[in-house]
Design a protein around this motif. Structure first.
Motif, mmCIF file in Angstrom:
data_model
loop_
_atom_site.group_PDB
_atom_site.id
_atom_site.type_symbol
_atom_site.label_atom_id
_atom_site.label_comp_id
_atom_site.label_asym_id
_atom_site.label_seq_id
_atom_site.Cartn_x
_atom_site.Cartn_y
_atom_site.Cartn_z
ATOM 1 N N HIS A 1 -3.271 -4.892 17.258
ATOM 2 C CA HIS A 1 -3.332 -4.782 15.796
ATOM 3 C C HIS A 1 -4.118 -3.556 15.368
ATOM 4 N N ASP A 2 -5.293 -3.365 15.924
ATOM 5 C CA ASP A 2 -6.145 -2.229 15.548
ATOM 6 C C ASP A 2 -5.469 -0.904 15.877
ATOM 7 N N VAL B 1 -2.664 -0.308 13.286
ATOM 8 C CA VAL B 1 -3.239 0.041 11.987
ATOM 9 C C VAL B 1 -3.745 1.488 11.992
ATOM 10 N N GLN C 1 -2.298 4.215 9.360
ATOM 11 C CA GLN C 1 -3.185 4.852 8.388
ATOM 12 C C GLN C 1 -3.259 6.361 8.584
ATOM 13 N N GLN D 1 -7.781 -10.962 7.288
ATOM 14 C CA GLN D 1 -8.467 -9.680 7.169
ATOM 15 C C GLN D 1 -7.561 -8.574 6.649
ATOM 16 N N ASN D 2 -6.273 -8.679 6.925
ATOM 17 C CA ASN D 2 -5.328 -7.601 6.593
ATOM 18 C C ASN D 2 -4.082 -8.234 5.973
ATOM 19 N N SER E 1 -1.406 -6.956 5.236
ATOM 20 C CA SER E 1 -0.169 -6.410 5.795
ATOM 21 C C SER E 1 0.276 -7.143 7.054
#
Length: 315
Positions: free
Chosen positions: A20-21, A24, A28, A57-58, A60
């Motif tokens: 996930h990180d 993202v 971004q 937390q997100n 999206s």
């Protein structure tokens, strides 16, 4: 929305946060509008709890949880159904597919106007004898049978126009053949891109050698469906007519021979040609009936649910 990332998974709790990180960060840095759709295909570990935390937390991040393990094709079908991005990226959750490939895949779809781009893991880190060699044989057979010139049908990292995934039906175990399904649906601009392949960082593969046996069986199925799926009578009816004609010819031969050339010889039922004629005529009739029933089934079938969703997040 620019991109939907569809990620089917089964028991990948160790890799989800890192994946996930990573996604993202890529999104971004390229200023993409995105959504990440995790489809939990019946995990028995903490995968769904982690997806739930990520969704909190997100916004999206979206999640779909199946009641049980229904298979990768069904998971992709569920993800495709809700994906809203102009470009849809599929990838595995085991960190062997690199999110760094996403921008170039996106550009190939948007700027080069491809319908579908399939990843090619040219350099692999899998076991050579249990995965690489069977995979090469499988890909060769798929190319020859389908006419789609790809080197790696099995790569989970692919990019699609949204219209492609909305017009193909991924079911059974057909996720291996999405490019073939797309071609059969009329999306012929299919390309391939060499992508990075990374060694598995956590856990073990969920696929064994049986996937290649199943893959070859599915290949036969998709060949049949692409040729005769809409008109089974063309195959079964044709075979039925040929076999019935062969049996009928033997029967005529036996009748003429008995009446005009050998009236006092053996009975017709004592000659092997009689059984050939009888068998082929019966088989021919059965093939013809099978084709007829196939046509009726196609015209009366109703869609049925192939999976059950337990919970959804952020939809």
């Amino acid at each position: 929305m620019n991109i939907s990332v569809v990620i089917p998974l089964l028991n990948e709790e160790e890799s989800l946060i890192e994946l996930h990180d990573w996604i993202v960060t890529v999104m971004q840095s390229n200023r993409f509008l995105y959504e990440i759709i995790f489809i939990d295909d019946g995990s028995t570990d903490q995968s769904w709890n982690i997806i739930s935390q990520l969704a909190e937390q997100n916004s999206s991040v979206k999640g779909i949880q199946f009641f049980k393990n229904f298979g990768k094709s069904q998971a992709l079908h569920a993800g495709f159904k809700v994906a809203k991005g102009d470009v849809v990226i599929t990838m595995d959750a085991d960190l062997q597919d690199s999110p760094e490939e996403i921008p170039e895949l996106y550009n190939l779809i948007k700027q080069e106007d491809y319908d579908l781009i399939s990843g090619w893991k040219k350099k692999r880190f899998d076991n050579k004898f249990t995965k690489n060699l069977p995979s090469k044989l499988f890909n060769w057979a798929a190319r020859k049978t389908s006419g789609v010139k790809l080197n790696d049908f099995n790569c989970g990292l692919k990019a699609y126009k949204n219209t492609v995934i909305k017009h193909i039906d991924v079911n059974g175990e057909m996720h291996r053949y999405i490019p073939v399904l797309a071609k059969n649906a009329g999306f012929v601009k299919i390309g391939e891109k060499v992508v990075a392949h990374q060694a598995r960082k956590y856990g073990e593969t969920k696929f064994g050698m049986d996937r290649f046996i199943n893959g070859f069986l599915d290949l036969i199925t998709i060949w049949f469906l692409s040729r005769f799926g809409k008109r089974p009578m063309y195959l079964f009816g044709g075979l039925g007519i040929v076999m019935f004609f062969i049996g009928f010819c033997f029967a005529i031969y036996l009748g003429i021979d008995k009446l005009f050339f050998n009236p006092y010889g053996r009975l017709i039922t004592q000659r092997p040609q009689f059984f050939i004629a009888l068998t082929t005529m019966i088989l021919g009739t059965q093939f013809f009936v099978a084709g007829f029933l196939g046509e009726i089934i196609l015209r009366t079938k109703k869609d049925s649910k192939r999976y059950l969703i337990n919970e959804e997040l952020n939809f």
